[in-house]
Design a protein around this motif. Sequence first.
Motif, PDB file in Angstrom:
ATOM      1  N   ILE A 137       0.836  -1.206   0.000  1.00 22.17           N
ATOM      2  CA  ILE A 137       0.000   0.000   0.000  1.00 22.17           C
ATOM      3  C   ILE A 137       0.871   1.257   0.000  1.00 22.17           C
ATOM      4  N   GLY A 138       1.912   1.262   0.812  1.00 19.17           N
ATOM      5  CA  GLY A 138       2.788   2.423   0.858  1.00 19.17           C
ATOM      6  C   GLY A 138       3.446   2.689  -0.480  1.00 19.17           C
ATOM      7  N   THR A 139       3.895   1.634  -1.136  1.00 20.04           N
ATOM      8  CA  THR A 139       4.535   1.793  -2.440  1.00 20.04           C
ATOM      9  C   THR A 139       3.549   2.318  -3.473  1.00 20.04           C
ATOM     10  N   LEU A 140       2.340   1.760  -3.477  1.00 21.38           N
ATOM     11  CA  LEU A 140       1.320   2.217  -4.423  1.00 21.38           C
ATOM     12  C   LEU A 140       0.995   3.692  -4.233  1.00 21.38           C
ATOM     13  N   LEU A 141       0.872   4.127  -2.993  1.00 23.51           N
ATOM     14  CA  LEU A 141       0.541   5.527  -2.730  1.00 23.51           C
ATOM     15  C   LEU A 141       1.638   6.457  -3.256  1.00 23.51           C
ATOM     16  N   VAL A 142       2.890   6.088  -3.026  1.00 24.70           N
ATOM     17  CA  VAL A 142       3.998   6.927  -3.492  1.00 24.70           C
ATOM     18  C   VAL A 142       4.062   6.931  -5.019  1.00 24.70           C
ATOM     19  N   VAL A 143       3.866   5.770  -5.628  1.00 28.25           N
ATOM     20  CA  VAL A 143       3.950   5.670  -7.086  1.00 28.25           C
ATOM     21  C   VAL A 143       2.815   6.429  -7.770  1.00 28.25           C
ATOM     22  N   LEU A 144       1.615   6.379  -7.182  1.00 27.65           N
ATOM     23  CA  LEU A 144       0.436   6.965  -7.817  1.00 27.65           C
ATOM     24  C   LEU A 144       0.254   8.452  -7.519  1.00 27.65           C
ATOM     25  N   LEU A 145       1.052   9.004  -6.613  1.00 28.33           N
ATOM     26  CA  LEU A 145       0.935  10.435  -6.335  1.00 28.33           C
ATOM     27  C   LEU A 145       1.158  11.249  -7.612  1.00 28.33           C
ATOM     28  N   PRO A 146       0.331  12.276  -7.838  1.00 26.34           N
ATOM     29  CA  PRO A 146       0.474  13.092  -9.048  1.00 26.34           C
ATOM     30  C   PRO A 146       1.608  14.104  -8.916  1.00 26.34           C
ATOM     31  N   VAL A 147       2.834  13.627  -9.106  1.00 18.37           N
ATOM     32  CA  VAL A 147       4.016  14.480  -9.007  1.00 18.37           C
ATOM     33  C   VAL A 147       4.863  14.307 -10.266  1.00 18.37           C
ATOM     34  N   SER A 148       5.876  15.138 -10.409  1.00 14.98           N
ATOM     35  CA  SER A 148       6.738  15.064 -11.589  1.00 14.98           C
ATOM     36  C   SER A 148       7.864  14.046 -11.440  1.00 14.98           C
ATOM     37  N   PHE A 149       8.303  13.803 -10.186  1.00 12.90           N
ATOM     38  CA  PHE A 149       9.412  12.883  -9.946  1.00 12.90           C
ATOM     39  C   PHE A 149       9.098  11.981  -8.768  1.00 12.90           C
ATOM     40  N   THR A 150       9.482  10.712  -8.899  1.00 15.21           N
ATOM     41  CA  THR A 150       9.258   9.734  -7.846  1.00 15.21           C
ATOM     42  C   THR A 150      10.549   8.970  -7.573  1.00 15.21           C
ATOM     43  N   LEU A 151      10.921   8.876  -6.310  1.00 14.52           N
ATOM     44  CA  LEU A 151      12.114   8.157  -5.879  1.00 14.52           C
ATOM     45  C   LEU A 151      11.677   6.899  -5.141  1.00 14.52           C
ATOM     46  N   LEU A 152      12.115   5.742  -5.610  1.00 15.86           N
ATOM     47  CA  LEU A 152      11.674   4.469  -5.038  1.00 15.86           C
ATOM     48  C   LEU A 152      12.870   3.690  -4.496  1.00 15.86           C
ATOM     49  N   ASP A 153      12.924   3.557  -3.184  1.00 14.37           N
ATOM     50  CA  ASP A 153      13.993   2.824  -2.514  1.00 14.37           C
ATOM     51  C   ASP A 153      13.456   1.460  -2.088  1.00 14.37           C
ATOM     52  N   GLU A 154      13.861   0.425  -2.775  1.00 13.40           N
ATOM     53  CA  GLU A 154      13.428  -0.955  -2.521  1.00 13.40           C
ATOM     54  C   GLU A 154      11.905  -1.129  -2.661  1.00 13.40           C
ATOM     55  N   PRO A 155      11.323  -0.790  -3.809  1.00 13.33           N
ATOM     56  CA  PRO A 155       9.875  -0.929  -3.958  1.00 13.33           C
ATOM     57  C   PRO A 155       9.383  -2.370  -4.013  1.00 13.33           C
ATOM     58  N   PHE A 156      10.287  -3.331  -4.278  1.00 15.80           N
ATOM     59  CA  PHE A 156       9.871  -4.727  -4.384  1.00 15.80           C
ATOM     60  C   PHE A 156      10.100  -5.516  -3.097  1.00 15.80           C
ATOM     61  N   ALA A 157      10.637  -4.855  -2.078  1.00 17.27           N
ATOM     62  CA  ALA A 157      10.916  -5.530  -0.812  1.00 17.27           C
ATOM     63  C   ALA A 157       9.620  -6.022  -0.172  1.00 17.27           C
ATOM     64  N   ALA A 158       9.649  -7.237   0.357  1.00 16.67           N
ATOM     65  CA  ALA A 158       8.537  -7.858   1.088  1.00 16.67           C
ATOM     66  C   ALA A 158       7.343  -8.197   0.197  1.00 16.67           C
ATOM     67  N   LEU A 159       7.500  -8.068  -1.126  1.00 18.27           N
ATOM     68  CA  LEU A 159       6.414  -8.410  -2.038  1.00 18.27           C
ATOM     69  C   LEU A 159       6.643  -9.805  -2.620  1.00 18.27           C
ATOM     70  N   SER A 160       5.544 -10.512  -2.879  1.00 17.87           N
ATOM     71  CA  SER A 160       5.625 -11.822  -3.510  1.00 17.87           C
ATOM     72  C   SER A 160       6.034 -11.657  -4.975  1.00 17.87           C
ATOM     73  N   PRO A 161       6.526 -12.712  -5.621  1.00 19.05           N
ATOM     74  CA  PRO A 161       6.896 -12.606  -7.043  1.00 19.05           C
ATOM     75  C   PRO A 161       5.753 -12.108  -7.926  1.00 19.05           C
ATOM     76  N   LEU A 162       4.529 -12.539  -7.672  1.00 13.85           N
ATOM     77  CA  LEU A 162       3.392 -12.063  -8.459  1.00 13.85           C
ATOM     78  C   LEU A 162       3.140 -10.583  -8.210  1.00 13.85           C
ATOM     79  N   ALA A 163       3.270 -10.173  -6.953  1.00 11.51           N
ATOM     80  CA  ALA A 163       3.080  -8.757  -6.623  1.00 11.51           C
ATOM     81  C   ALA A 163       4.178  -7.897  -7.239  1.00 11.51           C
ATOM     82  N   VAL A 164       5.399  -8.414  -7.296  1.00  4.88           N
ATOM     83  CA  VAL A 164       6.497  -7.683  -7.923  1.00  4.88           C
ATOM     84  C   VAL A 164       6.194  -7.450  -9.399  1.00  4.88           C
TER      85      VAL A 164
END
Length: 222
Positions: A137-164
């Motif tokens: 949920i935290g990753t989705l909120l950061v990714v979907l925010l309407p901004v010009s630039f997004t910084l993602l530090d370990e967005p796939f951590a703790a996610l299952s292979p299907l979720a990744v």
Amino acid sequence: MDVATHHTLEADSIWLAYQEQKILQNIYIKLETGHITGLLGRNGTGKSCLMRMIFGTLRGESQSVRVNGDYISHPYLQAGLISYLPQHNFLPKQLRVKEVCQLYHVDFEAVCEHFEALQQYRNTRIGDLSTGNVRLIGTLLVVLLPVSFTLLDEPFAALSPLAVEQMRKVILGQKPHKGILISDHSYEDVVAMADETYLLVPVGRSIRLKNVHSELAEFGYI
């Protein structure tokens, strides 16, 4: 900031040291809307610190972040400019999922369009979710925010292979509107998505890779 317009973000003159130990120096990195930029490096090379310095919440001995050529001292204070996913949980545990979505100005239904299984957690408090769902949920909120630039530090951590795999699709879906900087231990996922890739090497130098896999091997990353 108009997310439909092409924007650039450049970071250089980055100098960070702790107790006289140099962490970052000789850094240059450029982000562009419509591009995904990969950031790789072994543990301790300063990837998370660099993201925080670009975001503006970490101050070093020196740093310069410019957007469309204009210096920005604290990018996170500029509305509509930048979002940042840290490695730690940052969502308030006492709030319900729908309330957190409202806090981030992201529609809950838009979140569920990407991950239907989250629909059942609309009224669940963040503190009652599994670690994986909190990260999702935290990753989705950061990714979907309407901004010009997004910084993602370990967005796939703790996610299952299907979720990744699904999260990769979400990130790629945001690419036309944003400049995205992504760092993850799953370097193959990063390289597969990135239009350009930077490698941090001791002590704190950034290198833009031209032949990614051969240079990663040359510098001992793989």
